[in-house]
Enzyme design. Structure first.
Site: not given
Length: 263
Positions: A105, A170, A205
């Site tokens: 993760n 990323y 989140t």
């Protein structure tokens, strides 16, 4: 702050096959990772995780303990240090048993421009977002072979598929997750070790809410999704649980997208 729909954990699926299984999660102390750790713990699994965030990890362990749920094994670990990561996995396995489940993760979607990227920054992004997954798999495979099988779940990203700018390093790293899953599926499958990718949409989140989304972004996101609710960590954890359980026994080499119909 986005308005989130209530999620009643008592109405979600229970997987008897997960009870007592040992599970390792990278980046499990906060965000999506914390939701995954909680969800496995609620299933009665023995959970271990690493995270660089000490305070968040302590808070998660205390939250579970206070709810009379077996607290996870955890350590502070910078996954850029492969030796430290593999050592932590080894210690965790010694404490709670060979891992039947690995959830890769850990990630960091820090924003950056094309012009600002140096070789050192590039290497640093790959060391967080790409490299740990392979070496975590390398560490758990011997134990999974001893167990007669296992499940590896790699967390992907919808960002590169949407051609989103703002984090080219990323995007490159996370796009490689599908290659890792597909490239290892056959050799691992010979040992009944299945490997899949779970690709989240934009999950609300704490990090995303405080750093990366504003009211305009909320409206844009909802207009692009097919479903009218914001994603939460529990939504991603639900798919991870299925793939980790015996219910997902014949799923491998696949990508499972949980994005409210965004991509």
């Amino acid at each position: 702050m986005p308005t989130l729909r209530p999620i009643d954990a008592t109405r979600l699926a229970t997987y008897p096959s997960l009870r007592g299984k040992s599970v390792f999660v990278t980046g499990g102390g906060s965000g999506i990772g914390a939701s995954i750790v909680k969800s496995f713990a609620l299933q009665g699994a023995r959970v271990a995780f690493v995270d660089i965030a000490k305070e968040a990890s302590q808070a998660l362990a205390q939250e579970l303990a206070s709810a009379d749920i077996a607290p996870p094994w955890w350590e502070v670990c910078d996954v850029r240090d492969v030796a430290a990561l593999q050592s932590a996995i080894s210690r965790a396995a010694a404490a709670i048993g060979d891992f039947a489940v690995l959830v890769n993760n850990v990630a960091s979607d820090d924003r950056h421009t094309i012009e600002s990227v140096t070789v050192d920054y590039w290497d640093d992004r790959m060391a967080i977002n790409q490299r740990p997954a392979f070496f975590a798999i390398q560490s758990v495979v011997p134990g999974m072979k001893r167990l007669g099988g296992g499940s590896v779940i790699n967390l992907g990203s919808s960002g590169w598929q949407l051609k989103a700018g703002g984090y080219p390093c990323y995007a490159v790293a996370k796009s490689s997750v599908n290659g890792l899953t597909r490239g290892l599926a056959q050799p691992l499958g010979a040992h009944r070790i299945r490997i899949n990718t779970v690709t989240p949409g934009w999950v609300m989140t704490e990090r995303q809410v405080t750093r990366n989304i504003d009211p305009q972004g909320e409206q844009t996101l909802l207009s692009q999704q097919c479903l009218p609710d914001f994603l939460q960590g529990e939504d991603i954890a639900s798919m991870v649980l299925f793939l980790a359980s015996d219910d997902g026994a014949m799923c491998s080499a696949q990508e499972f997208t949980v994005d409210a119909g965004w991509i």
